[in-house]
Design an enzyme around this catalytic site. Structure first.
Site, PDB file in Angstrom:
ATOM      1  N   ASP A   1     -34.361 -54.168 -29.544  1.00  0.00           N
ATOM      2  CA  ASP A   1     -34.235 -55.423 -28.808  1.00  0.00           C
ATOM      3  C   ASP A   1     -34.968 -55.361 -27.476  1.00  0.00           C
ATOM      4  O   ASP A   1     -35.048 -56.353 -26.744  1.00  0.00           O
ATOM      5  CB  ASP A   1     -32.774 -55.823 -28.625  1.00  0.00           C
ATOM      6  CG  ASP A   1     -31.948 -54.788 -27.879  1.00  0.00           C
ATOM      7  OD1 ASP A   1     -32.492 -53.743 -27.479  1.00  0.00           O
ATOM      8  OD2 ASP A   1     -30.730 -55.019 -27.696  1.00  0.00           O
ATOM      9  N   SER A   2     -35.582 -54.206 -27.193  1.00  0.00           N
ATOM     10  CA  SER A   2     -36.503 -54.093 -26.059  1.00  0.00           C
ATOM     11  C   SER A   2     -37.704 -55.010 -26.232  1.00  0.00           C
ATOM     12  O   SER A   2     -38.482 -55.199 -25.292  1.00  0.00           O
ATOM     13  CB  SER A   2     -36.974 -52.644 -25.901  1.00  0.00           C
ATOM     14  OG  SER A   2     -37.383 -52.099 -27.146  1.00  0.00           O
TER      15      SER A   2
ATOM     16  N   ASP B   1     -32.286 -53.157 -34.229  1.00  0.00           N
ATOM     17  CA  ASP B   1     -31.208 -53.369 -33.267  1.00  0.00           C
ATOM     18  C   ASP B   1     -30.441 -54.643 -33.593  1.00  0.00           C
ATOM     19  O   ASP B   1     -31.037 -55.689 -33.885  1.00  0.00           O
ATOM     20  CB  ASP B   1     -31.779 -53.506 -31.849  1.00  0.00           C
ATOM     21  CG  ASP B   1     -31.842 -52.176 -31.114  1.00  0.00           C
ATOM     22  OD1 ASP B   1     -31.152 -51.227 -31.528  1.00  0.00           O
ATOM     23  OD2 ASP B   1     -32.590 -52.099 -30.117  1.00  0.00           O
TER      24      ASP B   1
ATOM     25  N   LYS C   1     -28.809 -50.697 -35.728  1.00  0.00           N
ATOM     26  CA  LYS C   1     -28.325 -49.944 -34.577  1.00  0.00           C
ATOM     27  C   LYS C   1     -27.508 -50.879 -33.701  1.00  0.00           C
ATOM     28  O   LYS C   1     -27.899 -52.026 -33.491  1.00  0.00           O
ATOM     29  CB  LYS C   1     -29.471 -49.345 -33.761  1.00  0.00           C
ATOM     30  CG  LYS C   1     -28.995 -48.530 -32.552  1.00  0.00           C
ATOM     31  CD  LYS C   1     -30.120 -47.778 -31.893  1.00  0.00           C
ATOM     32  CE  LYS C   1     -31.001 -48.641 -31.021  1.00  0.00           C
ATOM     33  NZ  LYS C   1     -30.276 -49.211 -29.841  1.00  0.00           N
TER      34      LYS C   1
ATOM     35  N   GLU D   1     -24.882 -50.979 -30.018  1.00  0.00           N
ATOM     36  CA  GLU D   1     -24.478 -50.303 -28.797  1.00  0.00           C
ATOM     37  C   GLU D   1     -22.957 -50.272 -28.671  1.00  0.00           C
ATOM     38  O   GLU D   1     -22.259 -51.155 -29.175  1.00  0.00           O
ATOM     39  CB  GLU D   1     -25.080 -51.011 -27.579  1.00  0.00           C
ATOM     40  CG  GLU D   1     -26.598 -50.969 -27.534  1.00  0.00           C
ATOM     41  CD  GLU D   1     -27.165 -51.628 -26.285  1.00  0.00           C
ATOM     42  OE1 GLU D   1     -26.381 -52.003 -25.392  1.00  0.00           O
ATOM     43  OE2 GLU D   1     -28.403 -51.767 -26.205  1.00  0.00           O
TER      44      GLU D   1
ATOM     45  N   GLU E   1     -28.751 -42.463 -24.426  1.00  0.00           N
ATOM     46  CA  GLU E   1     -29.748 -42.941 -23.466  1.00  0.00           C
ATOM     47  C   GLU E   1     -29.277 -42.765 -22.023  1.00  0.00           C
ATOM     48  O   GLU E   1     -28.133 -43.083 -21.680  1.00  0.00           O
ATOM     49  CB  GLU E   1     -30.060 -44.426 -23.700  1.00  0.00           C
ATOM     50  CG  GLU E   1     -31.077 -44.973 -22.700  1.00  0.00           C
ATOM     51  CD  GLU E   1     -31.552 -46.368 -23.002  1.00  0.00           C
ATOM     52  OE1 GLU E   1     -32.370 -46.899 -22.213  1.00  0.00           O
ATOM     53  OE2 GLU E   1     -31.117 -46.944 -24.023  1.00  0.00           O
TER      54      GLU E   1
END
Length: 288
Positions: free
Chosen positions: A65-66, A104, A134, A136, A203
């Site tokens: 999602d970057s 993501d 993925k 978070e 991270e």
């Protein structure tokens, strides 16, 4: 505008007479755990052409999602939508043939409930052909990770500095500087792994924390600003290729593509303005 490049992997998959290429699998990557295993290589990708270039060298391509900052110029990953992730995820799958592709889960698409997470993850895998998602979060997301994995969706966890929580964290600084926060990060990693994640990204944490998590859990860890003792590493492709002037401390630039692109465009602009381009070799003439 045209290009002579072809997306070879996509063409093979479109041909029912041609067997699909052998991609790396979740079990194969999950087995790459420990100091004796070859470290895992992960890089972000958002487009088919970049996926083509990265694929031969990587074990995993992460549609991160970057893309919020890299592709769309957004200030954070928070505004990213499922539609954006699905579109870019499909492009990366079409452009790759070897690496496992993971996507993501964007902010707001999985936090409300395990059922919401399943609906979002199933959509991403169906629409893209990717192999994993993925998400978070730590202990609070463990029930969701378990819910997804029990229903056949491979999950990569993400702990430590979690960019989707930037508003709560107050910035992108390294995490784990207090004893309580360090303990919480380790507990998060253990909870996510025990819930069934086949891999955990760590991270932006102090190195001893990353080592502690890596030693405590049975699945591989992927470091980004964490430790070389993690079972693998990930970087944003555009960061490590030098396309941005400002990057995080943990980024190593392996190339200066921004400088090279600038020089190439400067040369092109100069030739256009001087009428040196196009010349005879770039033009079509009547047959004599």
């Amino acid at each position: 505008m045209s290009t002579t490049s072809s997306i070879e992997g996509g063409a093979r998959r479109a041909d029912p007479a041609s067997p699909p290429p052998k991609r790396l699998t979740v079990p194969a990557l999950r087995a790459r755990k420990g100091a004796d295993a070859e470290p895992l290589v992960m890089i972000t990708a958002y487009t088919a052409r970049m996926a083509q270039l990265l694929d031969p060298h990587c074990d995993m391509l992460l549609v991160g999602d970057s893309l919020a900052q890299v592709i769309y110029g957004l200030p954070s990953t928070v505004p990213v939508t499922l539609e954006m992730m699905a579109a870019h995820g499909a492009a990366v799958v079409r452009g790759s043939a070897h690496a496992l592709v993971a996507i993501d889960m964007p902010f707001g698409s999985y936090e409300a409930s395990p059922a919401q997470a399943f609906e979002s993850a199933a959509r991403l895998l169906k629409e893209t052909g990717a192999a994993a998602v993925k998400l978070e979060g730590g202990e609070a997301m463990a029930p969701t990770v378990r819910f997804l994995t029990e229903r056949g969706i491979p999950v990569i966890g993400h702990i430590g500095l979690t960019p989707q929580a930037v508003n709560l964290l107050g910035g992108y600084g390294a995490r784990g500087r207090s004893e309580a926060e360090a303990a919480k990060i380790v507990a998060d990693g253990v909870a996510i792994a025990e819930a069934g994640a086949f891999m955990v990204v760590i991270e932006g944490v102090l190195e001893p924390i990353a080592i502690a998590v890596t030693d405590r859990i049975a699945c591989p860890t992927i470091g980004i600003g964490a430790s070389a003792q993690c079972d693998g590493q990930v970087l944003v492709g555009e960061d490590m290729l030098g396309l941005f002037d400002r990057t995080a401390r943990f980024v190593k630039r392996y190339e200066d593509l921004a400088g090279r692109i600038s020089a190439a465009v400067e040369a092109y602009a100069g030739e256009v303005r001087s009428r040196a381009f196009p010349n005879a070799e770039h033009l079509y003439q009547p047959r004599v």
